[in-house]
Design a protein around this motif. Structure first.
Motif, PDB file in Angstrom:
ATOM      1  N   ARG A 109      -5.780 -27.440  10.168  1.00  0.00           N
ATOM      2  CA  ARG A 109      -4.655 -27.518  11.095  1.00  0.00           C
ATOM      3  C   ARG A 109      -4.681 -26.478  12.192  1.00  0.00           C
ATOM      4  O   ARG A 109      -4.590 -26.653  13.346  1.00  0.00           O
ATOM      5  CB  ARG A 109      -3.432 -27.557  10.423  1.00  0.00           C
ATOM      6  CG  ARG A 109      -3.168 -28.678   9.361  1.00  0.00           C
ATOM      7  CD  ARG A 109      -2.544 -30.017  10.273  1.00  0.00           C
ATOM      8  NE  ARG A 109      -1.276 -29.712  10.567  1.00  0.00           N
ATOM      9  CZ  ARG A 109      -0.795 -29.462  11.966  1.00  0.00           C
ATOM     10  NH1 ARG A 109      -1.629 -29.541  13.081  1.00  0.00           N
ATOM     11  NH2 ARG A 109       0.398 -29.367  12.211  1.00  0.00           N
ATOM     12  N   THR A 113      -6.080 -27.322  16.138  1.00  0.00           N
ATOM     13  CA  THR A 113      -4.791 -27.146  17.069  1.00  0.00           C
ATOM     14  C   THR A 113      -5.455 -26.415  18.056  1.00  0.00           C
ATOM     15  O   THR A 113      -5.410 -26.652  19.551  1.00  0.00           O
ATOM     16  CB  THR A 113      -3.514 -26.684  16.555  1.00  0.00           C
ATOM     17  OG1 THR A 113      -2.951 -27.362  15.593  1.00  0.00           O
ATOM     18  CG2 THR A 113      -2.557 -26.575  17.646  1.00  0.00           C
ATOM     19  N   CYS A 150      -3.201 -34.098   7.820  1.00  0.00           N
ATOM     20  CA  CYS A 150      -2.103 -34.789   7.686  1.00  0.00           C
ATOM     21  C   CYS A 150      -1.477 -35.805   6.977  1.00  0.00           C
ATOM     22  O   CYS A 150      -0.701 -36.358   7.105  1.00  0.00           O
ATOM     23  CB  CYS A 150      -2.187 -35.495   9.253  1.00  0.00           C
ATOM     24  SG  CYS A 150      -2.662 -34.359  10.663  1.00  0.00           S
ATOM     25  N   GLU A 158       3.169 -27.939   8.983  1.00  0.00           N
ATOM     26  CA  GLU A 158       3.778 -27.723  10.436  1.00  0.00           C
ATOM     27  C   GLU A 158       3.587 -26.159  10.622  1.00  0.00           C
ATOM     28  O   GLU A 158       3.847 -25.373   9.966  1.00  0.00           O
ATOM     29  CB  GLU A 158       4.968 -27.984  10.659  1.00  0.00           C
ATOM     30  CG  GLU A 158       5.356 -29.618  10.585  1.00  0.00           C
ATOM     31  CD  GLU A 158       6.904 -29.837  11.073  1.00  0.00           C
ATOM     32  OE1 GLU A 158       7.355 -29.090  11.615  1.00  0.00           O
ATOM     33  OE2 GLU A 158       7.362 -31.045  10.783  1.00  0.00           O
ATOM     34  N   LEU A 159       2.679 -25.885  11.688  1.00  0.00           N
ATOM     35  CA  LEU A 159       2.351 -24.601  12.124  1.00  0.00           C
ATOM     36  C   LEU A 159       3.612 -23.516  11.861  1.00  0.00           C
ATOM     37  O   LEU A 159       3.439 -22.460  11.658  1.00  0.00           O
ATOM     38  CB  LEU A 159       1.507 -24.315  13.462  1.00  0.00           C
ATOM     39  CG  LEU A 159       0.239 -25.128  13.304  1.00  0.00           C
ATOM     40  CD1 LEU A 159      -0.601 -24.752  14.609  1.00  0.00           C
ATOM     41  CD2 LEU A 159      -0.652 -25.185  12.050  1.00  0.00           C
ATOM     42  N   LEU A 181       0.013 -21.691  19.631  1.00  0.00           N
ATOM     43  CA  LEU A 181      -0.426 -22.568  18.878  1.00  0.00           C
ATOM     44  C   LEU A 181       0.770 -23.195  18.315  1.00  0.00           C
ATOM     45  O   LEU A 181       0.887 -24.671  18.130  1.00  0.00           O
ATOM     46  CB  LEU A 181      -1.409 -22.242  17.517  1.00  0.00           C
ATOM     47  CG  LEU A 181      -2.704 -21.772  17.930  1.00  0.00           C
ATOM     48  CD1 LEU A 181      -3.468 -21.351  16.859  1.00  0.00           C
ATOM     49  CD2 LEU A 181      -3.414 -22.512  18.957  1.00  0.00           C
ATOM     50  N   LYS A 182       1.468 -22.515  17.587  1.00  0.00           N
ATOM     51  CA  LYS A 182       3.002 -23.205  17.111  1.00  0.00           C
ATOM     52  C   LYS A 182       3.744 -24.129  18.535  1.00  0.00           C
ATOM     53  O   LYS A 182       4.271 -25.178  18.082  1.00  0.00           O
ATOM     54  CB  LYS A 182       3.965 -22.061  16.747  1.00  0.00           C
ATOM     55  CG  LYS A 182       3.479 -21.474  15.524  1.00  0.00           C
ATOM     56  CD  LYS A 182       4.697 -20.765  14.791  1.00  0.00           C
ATOM     57  CE  LYS A 182       4.769 -19.726  15.356  1.00  0.00           C
ATOM     58  NZ  LYS A 182       5.950 -18.506  14.941  1.00  0.00           N
ATOM     59  N   TYR A 184       2.052 -25.604  20.887  1.00  0.00           N
ATOM     60  CA  TYR A 184       1.515 -26.928  21.191  1.00  0.00           C
ATOM     61  C   TYR A 184       1.607 -27.616  20.042  1.00  0.00           C
ATOM     62  O   TYR A 184       1.737 -29.016  20.054  1.00  0.00           O
ATOM     63  CB  TYR A 184      -0.023 -26.511  21.285  1.00  0.00           C
ATOM     64  CG  TYR A 184      -0.550 -25.554  22.413  1.00  0.00           C
ATOM     65  CD1 TYR A 184       0.151 -25.388  23.381  1.00  0.00           C
ATOM     66  CD2 TYR A 184      -1.601 -24.656  21.982  1.00  0.00           C
ATOM     67  CE1 TYR A 184      -0.185 -24.660  24.585  1.00  0.00           C
ATOM     68  CE2 TYR A 184      -1.905 -23.616  23.011  1.00  0.00           C
ATOM     69  CZ  TYR A 184      -1.123 -23.704  24.256  1.00  0.00           C
ATOM     70  OH  TYR A 184      -1.526 -22.731  25.272  1.00  0.00           O
ATOM     71  N   ASP A 185       1.726 -27.274  18.808  1.00  0.00           N
ATOM     72  CA  ASP A 185       1.885 -28.161  17.572  1.00  0.00           C
ATOM     73  C   ASP A 185       3.157 -28.650  17.552  1.00  0.00           C
ATOM     74  O   ASP A 185       3.521 -29.950  17.270  1.00  0.00           O
ATOM     75  CB  ASP A 185       1.726 -27.208  16.386  1.00  0.00           C
ATOM     76  CG  ASP A 185       1.581 -28.177  14.944  1.00  0.00           C
ATOM     77  OD1 ASP A 185       0.746 -29.057  15.089  1.00  0.00           O
ATOM     78  OD2 ASP A 185       2.448 -28.149  14.012  1.00  0.00           O
ATOM     79  N   ARG A 186       4.390 -28.012  18.067  1.00  0.00           N
ATOM     80  CA  ARG A 186       5.605 -28.670  18.136  1.00  0.00           C
ATOM     81  C   ARG A 186       5.709 -30.006  19.083  1.00  0.00           C
ATOM     82  O   ARG A 186       6.209 -30.811  18.794  1.00  0.00           O
ATOM     83  CB  ARG A 186       6.648 -27.676  18.560  1.00  0.00           C
ATOM     84  CG  ARG A 186       7.102 -26.785  17.488  1.00  0.00           C
ATOM     85  CD  ARG A 186       8.448 -25.966  17.886  1.00  0.00           C
ATOM     86  NE  ARG A 186       7.920 -24.926  18.851  1.00  0.00           N
ATOM     87  CZ  ARG A 186       7.556 -23.719  18.634  1.00  0.00           C
ATOM     88  NH1 ARG A 186       7.606 -23.311  17.398  1.00  0.00           N
ATOM     89  NH2 ARG A 186       7.636 -22.826  19.619  1.00  0.00           N
ATOM     90  N   LEU A 189       3.453 -32.607  17.557  1.00  0.00           N
ATOM     91  CA  LEU A 189       4.282 -33.439  16.405  1.00  0.00           C
ATOM     92  C   LEU A 189       5.533 -34.290  17.080  1.00  0.00           C
ATOM     93  O   LEU A 189       5.845 -35.516  16.687  1.00  0.00           O
ATOM     94  CB  LEU A 189       4.813 -32.415  15.585  1.00  0.00           C
ATOM     95  CG  LEU A 189       3.779 -31.819  14.730  1.00  0.00           C
ATOM     96  CD1 LEU A 189       4.580 -30.844  13.795  1.00  0.00           C
ATOM     97  CD2 LEU A 189       3.133 -32.769  13.965  1.00  0.00           C
ATOM     98  N   GLU A 198      -0.615 -38.410  23.598  1.00  0.00           N
ATOM     99  CA  GLU A 198      -0.675 -36.921  23.585  1.00  0.00           C
ATOM    100  C   GLU A 198      -0.843 -36.339  24.872  1.00  0.00           C
ATOM    101  O   GLU A 198      -1.763 -36.817  25.617  1.00  0.00           O
ATOM    102  CB  GLU A 198      -1.545 -36.379  22.557  1.00  0.00           C
ATOM    103  CG  GLU A 198      -2.019 -35.035  22.484  1.00  0.00           C
ATOM    104  CD  GLU A 198      -3.263 -34.613  21.453  1.00  0.00           C
ATOM    105  OE1 GLU A 198      -3.387 -33.570  21.406  1.00  0.00           O
ATOM    106  OE2 GLU A 198      -3.575 -35.306  21.003  1.00  0.00           O
TER     107      GLU A 198
END
Length: 214
Positions: A109, A113, A150, A158-159, A181-182, A184-186, A189, A198
């Motif tokens: 993950r 990411t 996933c 989740e990061l 990174l967090k 981007y991940d939010r 998601l 995306e």
């Protein structure tokens, strides 16, 4: 085509709920080897899938974060978690138990990411993370593929549910790396849940055109 990059780190943990009592009730460590396998169906301007030298920056920092650190599961005993965080400068708090299987998912993950939001500047085509292998011992390893990373049956990751100690993040070349990174991940998601396409957010990084071997 696949290429492989090998990393090493020393880490300690305990794995609650496993069959072996000495593993589930005692803190112990391993000399880990981690393999990142990258995949592409075309080559860049240097006729490479991806320059190994590019994995020596942010990717290496993410994996090196686990070196000489204690991996903790947020669902473990609160007193144990507080004690370990008090007496260790290097700790990582995870939303899943730090087994080899889950560490391979965590690393997938994180690295995936990062790669998905890295600006490719040397003709890299469809390069992506194929899988992550975590060797916990000389004879045992876990390999995580994209569908594993996933898979809700293995526990959602989740990061934003991961935390690195301040000592770890201060050692990175980019101290804002994980916060980016967090974010981007939010976004990823949220868009996935809304079934939106995306949207690429590019993390700028200098990409050398020099062919640097590991």
């Amino acid at each position: 085509m696949l290429i492989r990059k090998l990393f090493r780190f020393e880490n300690t943990h305990r794995v609650r709920g496993c069959s072996t009592r000495r593993c589930s009730h005692s803190i112990h460590g391993h000399s880990y080897k981690t393999e990142l396998l990258l995949e592409a169906h075309a080559l860049d301007n240097g006729q490479m899938v991806y320059d190994f030298g590019l994995l020596k920056n942010n990717v290496r920092d993410l994996i090196d974060a686990f070196d000489h650190a204690v991996s903790l599961w947020s669902g473990d005993d609160p007193d144990y978690l507080a004690t370990m965080r008090k007496h260790s400068e290097r700790w990582i708090l995870l939303p899943v138990s730090p087994s080899a299987e889950q560490l391979s998912r965590i690393l997938f993950r994180l690295v995936d990411t990062l790669l998905r939001h890295t600006a490719m500047a040397n003709g890299e085509a469809d390069v992506q993370l194929h899988s992550v292998i975590v060797h916990e011992t000389e004879s045992g390893y876990a390999q995580c593929f994209r569908e594993d990373a996933c898979n809700p049956r293995m526990g959602l990751i989740e990061l934003s549910d991961i935390a690195f100690s301040a000592t770890i993040t201060r050692s990175w070349q980019d101290i804002e790396l994980f916060e980016n990174l967090k974010q981007y991940d939010r976004i990823f998601l949220r868009q996935s849940r809304n079934h939106d396409p995306e949207k690429k957010i590019l993390m700028t990084r200098n990409i050398s055109k020099t062919c640097t071997e590991s």
